[in-house]
Design an enzyme around this catalytic site. Structure first.
Site, short mmCIF file in Angstrom:
data_model
loop_
_atom_site.label_atom_id
_atom_site.label_comp_id
_atom_site.label_asym_id
_atom_site.label_seq_id
_atom_site.Cartn_x
_atom_site.Cartn_y
_atom_site.Cartn_z
N CYS A 118 0.81 -1.24 0.00
CA CYS A 118 0.00 0.00 0.00
C CYS A 118 0.83 1.28 0.00
O CYS A 118 0.33 2.34 -0.35
CB CYS A 118 -0.96 0.00 1.18
SG CYS A 118 -2.17 -1.31 1.08
N HIS A 255 -3.32 7.40 2.01
CA HIS A 255 -3.73 6.07 1.54
C HIS A 255 -5.14 5.81 2.05
O HIS A 255 -5.46 6.08 3.20
CB HIS A 255 -2.75 5.03 2.06
CG HIS A 255 -3.19 3.62 1.81
ND1 HIS A 255 -3.65 3.20 0.59
CD2 HIS A 255 -3.25 2.54 2.64
CE1 HIS A 255 -3.97 1.91 0.66
NE2 HIS A 255 -3.75 1.49 1.90
N ASN A 285 -10.12 -0.12 -0.46
CA ASN A 285 -8.67 -0.04 -0.37
C ASN A 285 -8.07 -0.63 -1.64
O ASN A 285 -8.15 -1.83 -1.86
CB ASN A 285 -8.19 -0.81 0.87
CG ASN A 285 -6.69 -0.77 1.05
OD1 ASN A 285 -5.96 -0.33 0.17
ND2 ASN A 285 -6.22 -1.25 2.20
N1 ACO Z 1 -18.87 -8.41 8.32
C1 ACO Z 1 -19.43 -8.53 9.52
N2 ACO Z 1 -18.73 -8.79 10.64
C2 ACO Z 1 -17.39 -8.91 10.53
C3 ACO Z 1 -16.74 -8.77 9.29
C4 ACO Z 1 -17.53 -8.52 8.16
N3 ACO Z 1 -17.00 -8.36 6.93
N4 ACO Z 1 -15.42 -8.93 9.49
C5 ACO Z 1 -15.25 -9.15 10.80
N5 ACO Z 1 -16.43 -9.15 11.43
C6 ACO Z 1 -16.70 -9.32 12.85
C7 ACO Z 1 -15.60 -10.10 13.53
O1 ACO Z 1 -15.82 -11.48 13.38
C8 ACO Z 1 -15.76 -9.65 14.98
O2 ACO Z 1 -16.82 -10.36 15.55
P1 ACO Z 1 -16.75 -10.83 17.11
O3 ACO Z 1 -16.65 -9.56 17.88
O4 ACO Z 1 -18.02 -11.55 17.26
O5 ACO Z 1 -15.52 -11.66 17.18
C9 ACO Z 1 -16.22 -8.19 14.85
O6 ACO Z 1 -16.68 -8.05 13.50
C10 ACO Z 1 -15.12 -7.19 15.12
O7 ACO Z 1 -13.95 -7.57 14.41
P2 ACO Z 1 -12.62 -6.69 14.49
O8 ACO Z 1 -11.59 -7.29 13.62
O9 ACO Z 1 -12.27 -6.42 15.91
O10 ACO Z 1 -13.15 -5.33 13.85
P3 ACO Z 1 -12.44 -3.94 13.79
O11 ACO Z 1 -13.27 -2.91 14.42
O12 ACO Z 1 -10.99 -4.01 14.17
O13 ACO Z 1 -12.48 -3.65 12.23
C11 ACO Z 1 -11.05 -3.74 10.31
C12 ACO Z 1 -11.84 -4.54 11.34
C13 ACO Z 1 -12.01 -2.90 9.49
C14 ACO Z 1 -10.32 -4.70 9.39
C15 ACO Z 1 -10.05 -2.81 11.02
O14 ACO Z 1 -9.33 -3.53 11.98
C16 ACO Z 1 -9.10 -2.16 10.08
O15 ACO Z 1 -9.46 -1.35 9.27
N6 ACO Z 1 -7.80 -2.45 10.21
C17 ACO Z 1 -6.80 -1.88 9.36
C18 ACO Z 1 -6.79 -2.62 8.09
C19 ACO Z 1 -6.00 -1.89 7.04
O16 ACO Z 1 -5.90 -0.70 7.03
N7 ACO Z 1 -5.45 -2.66 6.16
C20 ACO Z 1 -4.79 -2.15 5.04
C21 ACO Z 1 -3.36 -1.93 5.31
S1 ACO Z 1 -2.62 -1.51 3.84
C22 ACO Z 1 -2.02 -2.84 2.96
O17 ACO Z 1 -0.85 -2.96 2.86
C23 ACO Z 1 -2.92 -3.87 2.34
#
Ligand code: ACO
Length: 328
Positions: A118, A255, A285
């Site tokens: 990214c 980003h 993304n």
């Molecule tokens: N739909 C519904 N529920 C979901 C989904 C989905 N698609 N995905 C996960 N959940 C659930 C999980 O199972 C979890 O359930 P539980 O509480 O019953 O266990 C709940 O949602 C919360 O999951 P978390 O992972 O804690 O959610 P969080 O608030 O952290 O959000 C996210 C997840 C959006 C991925 C966030 O952590 C994030 O944006 N992280 C950064 C990711 C990022 O920026 N990546 C790109 C980096 S750049 C690159 O190089 C690719």
């Protein structure tokens, strides 16, 4: 800052290219165990584009490059350097950049891919700028292009809803400068990486390790935890190197991974929310393509204008991260 004459890498044009097929959160609900609300609330994403048959990283990159050249008022024969930032090349080799070069009918100069996930576009701008200021190149096409849909595990709802495909391109041209921050062009850039973070965001296949393409794996919470601190550190470095501050910026083009990361980073450094360019809702993304897609959108709708001070920043797999300040 000196006042000696120098060469600057100045933005001459930008362009973008998206796959034909747009996929909404509601569309994803039909095939993935998720809801529109979950995706929108946690990430700010509403749509993404997914490459279809015949659409690849190189075709999207070529489309974006052609538009950037047209915006610059240049033809392909002006180009003597092509860098494609991508983690999803058409093939293991040759480089996607050489495919773009051939598609544009360019037979001179150099073309290569750059892999920083990214952060790839910030890395590619930094490398192109070095080629230009040292006199090795006079006109560079800097492209971020990805087809992440092809490395997603569509059974993993924690990752497949987050990413999209697309490409953005920037033409950087050599121009005389004075060496001060009043110059147009790339004023400063700062790159970082720390390979100890591999397990938090990686692809579980590759030509040498497994002989497969593999799928993206991510512990989103862990990435989130590091993202804001890393990007604001490198943004602070960019401000320190130029003597500029958040108030001096006209536009902040981060980003586009997650709206919450974008907002938290801007808030930490006191950047006015009205100056943030956000396209995460529209594109998801798109990894290395996200910054040039956002730049192209903001130029096309008249927000970014000549003379504006623009900060770009990104963080991604590796981890890698970086920031640059460009006077448009
Ligand atoms: N739909 C519904 N529920 C979901 C989904 C989905 N698609 N995905 C996960 N959940 C659930 C999980 O199972 C979890 O359930 P539980 O509480 O019953 O266990 C709940 O949602 C919360 O999951 P978390 O992972 O804690 O959610 P969080 O608030 O952290 O959000 C996210 C997840 C959006 C991925 C966030 O952590 C994030 O944006 N992280 C950064 C990711 C990022 O920026 N990546 C790109 C980096 S750049 C690159 O190089 C690719």
């Amino acid at each position: 800052m000196t006042t000696d004459k120098c060469i600057r890498a100045v933005v001459a044009g930008v362009g973008s290219c998206l796959p034909v097929r747009r996929v909404t959160n509601a569309d994803l609900e039909k095939t993935v165990d998720t809801t529109s609300e979950w995706i929108a609330q946690r990430t700010g994403i509403h749509n993404r584009y997914i490459a279809g048959e015949g659409e690849t990283t190189s075709t999207l990159a070529t489309g974006a490059a052609a538009k950037a050249l047209a915006a610059a008022g240049l033809t392909a024969d002006a180009v003597d350097l092509i860098i494609v930032a991508t983690a999803t090349p058409d093939y293991t080799f040759p480089a996607t950049a050489t495919q773009v070069q051939a598609a544009l009918g360019i037979t001179r100069g150099a073309a290569f891919d750059l892999q920083a996930v990214c952060s790839g576009f910030v890395y590619a701008v930094t490398v192109a700028e070095k080629f230009i200021v040292t006199g090795s190149s006079t006109c560079a096409l800097v492209i971020g292009a990805e087809t992440f849909s092809r490395i997603l595990d569509w059974n993993d709802r924690t990752t497949c809803v987050l990413f999209g495909d697309g490409a953005g391109a920037m033409v950087l041209q050599a121009a005389p400068g004075t060496g001060t921050i009043a110059d147009r062009g790339v004023l400063t850039s700062h790159l970082r990486s720390d390979g100890r973070h591999r397990e938090k965001l990686y692809v579980d296949g590759g030509p040498s390790a497994t002989g497969t393409v593999g799928h993206l794996r991510m512990s989103g919470r862990e990435v989130f935890r590091h993202a804001v601190g890393m990007v604001t550190d490198v943004m602070t470095d960019a401000f320190a190197a130029t003597g500029l501050s958040a108030d001096d910026l006209d536009w902040f083009v981060p980003h586009q991974a997650n709206e919450r990361i974008i907002d938290a980073s801007a808030e930490k450094l006191g950047i006015d929310p009205a100056k943030i360019v956000k396209t995460v809702a529209l594109h998801g993304n798109t990894s290395a393509a996200s910054i040039p897609l956002a730049l192209a959108a903001a130029v096309e709708d008249g927000r970014i204008k000549a003379g504006d001070l623009v900060m770009i920043e990104a963080m991604g797999g590796g981890f890698t991260w970086g920031a640059a300040i460009i006077r448009w």
